[in-house]
Design a protein around this motif. Structure first.
Motif, PDB file in Angstrom:
ATOM      1  N   PRO A 282      71.934  33.638  42.011  1.00 12.65           N
ATOM      2  CA  PRO A 282      71.875  32.631  40.940  1.00 12.65           C
ATOM      3  C   PRO A 282      70.517  32.626  40.259  1.00 12.65           C
ATOM      4  CG  PRO A 282      71.526  31.576  43.053  1.00 12.65           C
ATOM      5  CD  PRO A 282      71.786  33.038  43.354  1.00 12.65           C
ATOM      6  N   ASN A 283      70.459  32.012  39.106  1.00 12.61           N
ATOM      7  CA  ASN A 283      69.184  31.845  38.399  1.00 12.61           C
ATOM      8  C   ASN A 283      68.985  30.356  38.151  1.00 12.61           C
ATOM      9  OD1 ASN A 283      66.885  32.027  36.885  1.00 12.61           O
ATOM     10  ND2 ASN A 283      67.769  33.226  35.225  1.00 12.61           N
ATOM     11  N   PHE A 284      68.094  29.757  38.922  1.00 14.47           N
ATOM     12  CA  PHE A 284      67.823  28.317  38.830  1.00 14.47           C
ATOM     13  C   PHE A 284      66.527  28.047  38.078  1.00 14.47           C
ATOM     14  CE2 PHE A 284      70.450  28.166  42.752  1.00 14.47           C
ATOM     15  CZ  PHE A 284      71.279  27.088  42.460  1.00 14.47           C
ATOM     16  N   ARG A 285      66.550  27.005  37.254  1.00 13.50           N
ATOM     17  CA  ARG A 285      65.340  26.389  36.704  1.00 13.50           C
ATOM     18  C   ARG A 285      65.419  24.901  37.026  1.00 13.50           C
ATOM     19  NH1 ARG A 285      67.181  29.875  33.210  1.00 13.50           N
ATOM     20  NH2 ARG A 285      68.355  28.254  32.136  1.00 13.50           N
TER      21      ARG A 285
ATOM     22  N   THR B 229      76.989  18.362  30.809  1.00 19.73           N
ATOM     23  CA  THR B 229      76.089  18.231  31.958  1.00 19.73           C
ATOM     24  C   THR B 229      76.912  17.813  33.174  1.00 19.73           C
ATOM     25  OG1 THR B 229      74.208  17.601  30.564  1.00 19.73           O
ATOM     26  CG2 THR B 229      74.075  17.036  32.903  1.00 19.73           C
ATOM     27  N   LEU B 230      76.982  18.681  34.173  1.00 26.59           N
ATOM     28  CA  LEU B 230      77.765  18.414  35.376  1.00 26.59           C
ATOM     29  C   LEU B 230      76.947  17.595  36.371  1.00 26.59           C
ATOM     30  CD1 LEU B 230      79.316  21.968  35.923  1.00 26.59           C
ATOM     31  CD2 LEU B 230      80.276  20.033  34.643  1.00 26.59           C
ATOM     32  N   VAL B 231      77.609  16.673  37.047  1.00 23.79           N
ATOM     33  CA  VAL B 231      76.949  15.849  38.060  1.00 23.79           C
ATOM     34  C   VAL B 231      77.492  16.224  39.435  1.00 23.79           C
ATOM     35  CG1 VAL B 231      76.544  13.496  38.913  1.00 23.79           C
ATOM     36  CG2 VAL B 231      76.561  13.953  36.447  1.00 23.79           C
TER      37      VAL B 231
ATOM     38  N   ARG C 280      75.715  28.137  44.875  1.00 24.35           N
ATOM     39  CA  ARG C 280      74.931  29.270  44.387  1.00 24.35           C
ATOM     40  C   ARG C 280      75.816  30.281  43.649  1.00 24.35           C
ATOM     41  NH1 ARG C 280      69.943  29.949  46.378  1.00 24.35           N
ATOM     42  NH2 ARG C 280      70.136  32.219  46.507  1.00 24.35           N
ATOM     43  N   ARG C 281      77.013  30.528  44.166  1.00 25.56           N
ATOM     44  CA  ARG C 281      77.934  31.459  43.492  1.00 25.56           C
ATOM     45  C   ARG C 281      78.424  30.889  42.165  1.00 25.56           C
ATOM     46  NH1 ARG C 281      80.353  35.683  46.769  1.00 25.56           N
ATOM     47  NH2 ARG C 281      79.076  35.850  48.649  1.00 25.56           N
ATOM     48  N   ARG C 282      78.603  29.591  42.126  1.00 23.54           N
ATOM     49  CA  ARG C 282      79.035  28.984  40.867  1.00 23.54           C
ATOM     50  C   ARG C 282      77.964  29.135  39.790  1.00 23.54           C
ATOM     51  NH1 ARG C 282      82.011  23.203  39.727  1.00 23.54           N
ATOM     52  NH2 ARG C 282      82.071  23.446  37.464  1.00 23.54           N
ATOM     53  N   VAL C 283      76.705  28.909  40.171  1.00 28.00           N
ATOM     54  CA  VAL C 283      75.609  29.072  39.218  1.00 28.00           C
ATOM     55  C   VAL C 283      75.526  30.522  38.754  1.00 28.00           C
ATOM     56  CG1 VAL C 283      73.114  28.893  38.904  1.00 28.00           C
ATOM     57  CG2 VAL C 283      74.332  27.117  40.179  1.00 28.00           C
TER      58      VAL C 283
ATOM     59  N   GLY D  94      71.361  31.590  33.640  1.00 26.85           N
ATOM     60  CA  GLY D  94      71.282  30.653  34.753  1.00 26.85           C
ATOM     61  C   GLY D  94      71.494  29.206  34.339  1.00 26.85           C
ATOM     62  N   TRP D  95      71.117  28.313  35.226  1.00 25.51           N
ATOM     63  CA  TRP D  95      71.306  26.883  34.984  1.00 25.51           C
ATOM     64  C   TRP D  95      69.977  26.145  35.022  1.00 25.51           C
ATOM     65  CZ3 TRP D  95      75.909  24.348  38.104  1.00 25.51           C
ATOM     66  CH2 TRP D  95      77.135  24.752  37.530  1.00 25.51           C
ATOM     67  N   ASP D  96      69.834  25.168  34.127  1.00 22.89           N
ATOM     68  CA  ASP D  96      68.789  24.152  34.217  1.00 22.89           C
ATOM     69  C   ASP D  96      69.363  23.008  35.047  1.00 22.89           C
ATOM     70  OD1 ASP D  96      67.335  25.760  32.579  1.00 22.89           O
ATOM     71  OD2 ASP D  96      67.090  24.293  30.965  1.00 22.89           O
ATOM     72  N   VAL D  97      68.756  22.747  36.197  1.00 22.78           N
ATOM     73  CA  VAL D  97      69.287  21.751  37.135  1.00 22.78           C
ATOM     74  C   VAL D  97      68.242  20.667  37.395  1.00 22.78           C
ATOM     75  CG1 VAL D  97      70.196  21.354  39.458  1.00 22.78           C
ATOM     76  CG2 VAL D  97      70.740  23.487  38.251  1.00 22.78           C
ATOM     77  N   ALA D  98      68.609  19.423  37.132  1.00 22.96           N
ATOM     78  CA  ALA D  98      67.747  18.286  37.465  1.00 22.96           C
ATOM     79  C   ALA D  98      68.083  17.813  38.871  1.00 22.96           C
ATOM     80  CB  ALA D  98      67.935  17.154  36.469  1.00 22.96           C
ATOM     81  N   ILE D  99      67.066  17.680  39.688  1.00 23.83           N
ATOM     82  CA  ILE D  99      67.232  17.198  41.062  1.00 23.83           C
ATOM     83  C   ILE D  99      66.467  15.891  41.207  1.00 23.83           C
ATOM     84  CG2 ILE D  99      66.676  17.646  43.476  1.00 23.83           C
ATOM     85  CD1 ILE D  99      67.118  20.610  42.942  1.00 23.83           C
ATOM     86  N   VAL D 100      67.159  14.860  41.651  1.00 21.97           N
ATOM     87  CA  VAL D 100      66.497  13.564  41.816  1.00 21.97           C
ATOM     88  C   VAL D 100      65.877  13.482  43.209  1.00 21.97           C
ATOM     89  CG1 VAL D 100      66.760  11.062  41.797  1.00 21.97           C
ATOM     90  CG2 VAL D 100      68.114  12.463  40.221  1.00 21.97           C
ATOM     91  N   PHE D 101      64.557  13.411  43.255  1.00 16.46           N
ATOM     92  CA  PHE D 101      63.858  13.095  44.492  1.00 16.46           C
ATOM     93  C   PHE D 101      63.940  11.577  44.651  1.00 16.46           C
ATOM     94  CE2 PHE D 101      60.714  16.933  44.339  1.00 16.46           C
ATOM     95  CZ  PHE D 101      61.691  17.746  44.905  1.00 16.46           C
ATOM     96  N   SER D 102      64.861  11.118  45.480  1.00 12.14           N
ATOM     97  CA  SER D 102      65.213   9.697  45.510  1.00 12.14           C
ATOM     98  C   SER D 102      64.142   8.794  46.091  1.00 12.14           C
ATOM     99  CB  SER D 102      66.515   9.512  46.289  1.00 12.14           C
ATOM    100  OG  SER D 102      66.397  10.111  47.572  1.00 12.14           O
ATOM    101  N   GLY D 103      63.287   9.339  46.991  1.00 13.60           N
ATOM    102  CA  GLY D 103      62.277   8.473  47.585  1.00 13.60           C
ATOM    103  C   GLY D 103      61.213   9.244  48.334  1.00 13.60           C
ATOM    104  N   GLY D 104      60.117   8.575  48.629  1.00 14.11           N
ATOM    105  CA  GLY D 104      59.014   9.193  49.353  1.00 14.11           C
ATOM    106  C   GLY D 104      58.497   8.318  50.479  1.00 14.11           C
ATOM    107  N   ASN D 105      59.351   7.463  51.009  1.00 14.61           N
ATOM    108  CA  ASN D 105      58.909   6.515  52.031  1.00 14.61           C
ATOM    109  C   ASN D 105      58.991   7.121  53.426  1.00 14.61           C
ATOM    110  OD1 ASN D 105      58.133   4.253  50.451  1.00 14.61           O
ATOM    111  ND2 ASN D 105      60.283   3.923  49.980  1.00 14.61           N
ATOM    112  N   THR D 106      57.965   7.882  53.739  1.00 17.09           N
ATOM    113  CA  THR D 106      57.819   8.445  55.073  1.00 17.09           C
ATOM    114  C   THR D 106      56.371   8.256  55.498  1.00 17.09           C
ATOM    115  OG1 THR D 106      58.197  10.409  56.432  1.00 17.09           O
ATOM    116  CG2 THR D 106      57.292  10.773  54.208  1.00 17.09           C
ATOM    117  N   THR D 107      56.043   8.732  56.669  1.00 16.79           N
ATOM    118  CA  THR D 107      54.684   8.582  57.194  1.00 16.79           C
ATOM    119  C   THR D 107      54.181   9.911  57.728  1.00 16.79           C
ATOM    120  OG1 THR D 107      55.454   8.025  59.420  1.00 16.79           O
ATOM    121  CG2 THR D 107      55.144   6.196  57.879  1.00 16.79           C
ATOM    122  N   VAL D 108      52.869   9.992  57.931  1.00 18.30           N
ATOM    123  CA  VAL D 108      52.285  11.194  58.539  1.00 18.30           C
ATOM    124  C   VAL D 108      52.892  11.411  59.931  1.00 18.30           C
ATOM    125  CG1 VAL D 108      50.161  12.195  59.464  1.00 18.30           C
ATOM    126  CG2 VAL D 108      50.140  11.005  57.244  1.00 18.30           C
TER     127      VAL D 108
END
Length: 367
Positions: free
Chosen positions: A63-66, A235-237, A334-337, A345-359
């Motif tokens: 696949p070709n991802f951006r 735009t596919l979800v 990956r095969r679909r892309v 290829g595809w332009d794909v937006a990925i939502v990083f939903s949160g960052g609440n973690t600790t060291v």
């Protein structure tokens, strides 16, 4: 409002109205790119990675991802949940009146991110908040919730156990329930993530976004994003969730044609341990709105999280990277892309939903 009417009322216009209301209270989070991750995801998997899968013995996809990463880990309280919490509370004040809401207070149950979000929204609007949290919630999320002045009450880890404690407290206090995900105004608030990322993508002059992938736990984010893009079929979800101990209830439900009602899992993606809500299921199970949901393993989540930490220098929690993990490791996707995207290829937006973690939590995962 009946369930059917509620589903029908979930429209892009409703998401726009939510955005207009919450703008003074939330951040416009960055939309980041990373050529290194594009290159890694666009490299075929090893043949060994396909052993014991339906693709064993076949040539791995090319696949070709951006990627475009919507960084809700940089949202207030460190997660997209601030959007839905502020919208739900502001609507509640509109409908019930400020005096009644302040007198009764609000209540919810959450493993951490919605807990912190509602606590922040309630504190901002000077409304008492009662938050039911599983005893095993991440200590930093508990501390974050308390820091906004909310009263934290502990419960068991399953949604059934949480809801029982909520019902008991409601009977005592009369507090108004603001559910963590299965709620019209919360869904509309979470959908503002999509409105924002589409505008940011358009500002780059990149054309049409091919796909958006979000994590799926209770389903509020995925349903909200799908609602916003429901009149933009180009735009596919997609959704992504952990497979550990049956946490992939949404994927399994879609296969069976029926919502899975109960989930009991201790996946490292602790924000995704709940079953998809009833209203969210109505959206996600509509093939015209959500194209599909993929499941990833614990090791795949850890591998994706490591890449984000080391290559992007961005702090995320495990739940945030399930979409990226699907792009890296799910051969179906990956095969679909590869097939539909071709050389472009595809332009794909990925939502990083949160960052609440600790060291400490990160050390435990990778130590």
């Amino acid at each position: 409002m009946s369930s059917a009417k509620t589903v029908q009322a979930l429209t892009p216009a409703a998401v726009q109205a939510a955005y207009d209301l919450i703008q003074p209270y939330v951040h416009r989070t960055p939309l980041l790119t990373c050529q290194t991750l594009d290159a890694i995801a666009s490299t075929p998997q090893s043949t060994e990675a396909l052993v014991d899968t339906p693709f064993e013995g076949q040539t791995p996809a090319r696949p070709n991802f951006r990627f475009y990463f919507k960084c809700e880990n940089l949202q207030r309280i460190g997660a997209f949940k601030a959007r839905g919490a502020f919208h739900a509370l502001l609507r509640l004040v509109e409908e019930r009146g400020e005096e009644e809401v302040k007198r009764r207070g609000v209540i919810t149950h959450s493993s951490g991110n919605h807990a912190q979000a509602l606590a922040l929204a309630a504190s901002t609007l000077n409304i008492p908040a009662y938050i039911v949290m599983p005893r095993i919630s991440t200590p930093s999320k508990i501390a974050g919730t308390k820091s906004h002045g909310a009263e934290v009450i502990f419960s068991g880890s399953t949604s059934v156990e949480r809801e029982a404690v909520v019902a008991e407290l409601q009977a005592k206090t009369g507090a108004l329930l603001v559910p963590p995900y299965d709620y019209f105004d919360v869904i509309c608030g979470q959908g503002t993530t999509a409105l924002e990322l589409e505008a940011q993508y358009a500002e780059r002059g990149s054309g049409i976004l091919d796909a958006v992938i979000t994590p799926v736990g209770g389903g509020g984010l995925n349903a909200g994003v799908a609602t916003y893009f429901s009149d933009k079929p180009q735009t596919l979800v997609f959704g992504a969730e952990p497979s550990f101990e049956g946490a992939d209830d949404c994927r399994r439900g879609l296969q069976a044609g029926q919502r899975v009602e109960k989930v009991s899992t201790l996946t490292i993606a602790d924000g995704l341990r709940t079953p998809v809500g009833v209203l969210n299921w109505e959206v996600i199970s509509d093939k015209r709105k959500v194209e599909g949901v993929f499941a990833v393993t614990e090791e795949q989540i850890k591998a994706a999280m490591r890449l984000v930490l080391e290559r992007m220098k961005v702090v995320v929690e495990p739940s945030a990277v399930v979409g990226l993990a699907a792009c890296l490791f799910n051969e179906d996707l990956r095969r679909r892309v590869e097939q539909e995207g071709g050389e472009k290829g595809w332009d794909v937006a990925i939502v990083f939903s949160g960052g609440n973690t600790t060291v400490e939590a990160i050390s435990k995962l990778f130590g």
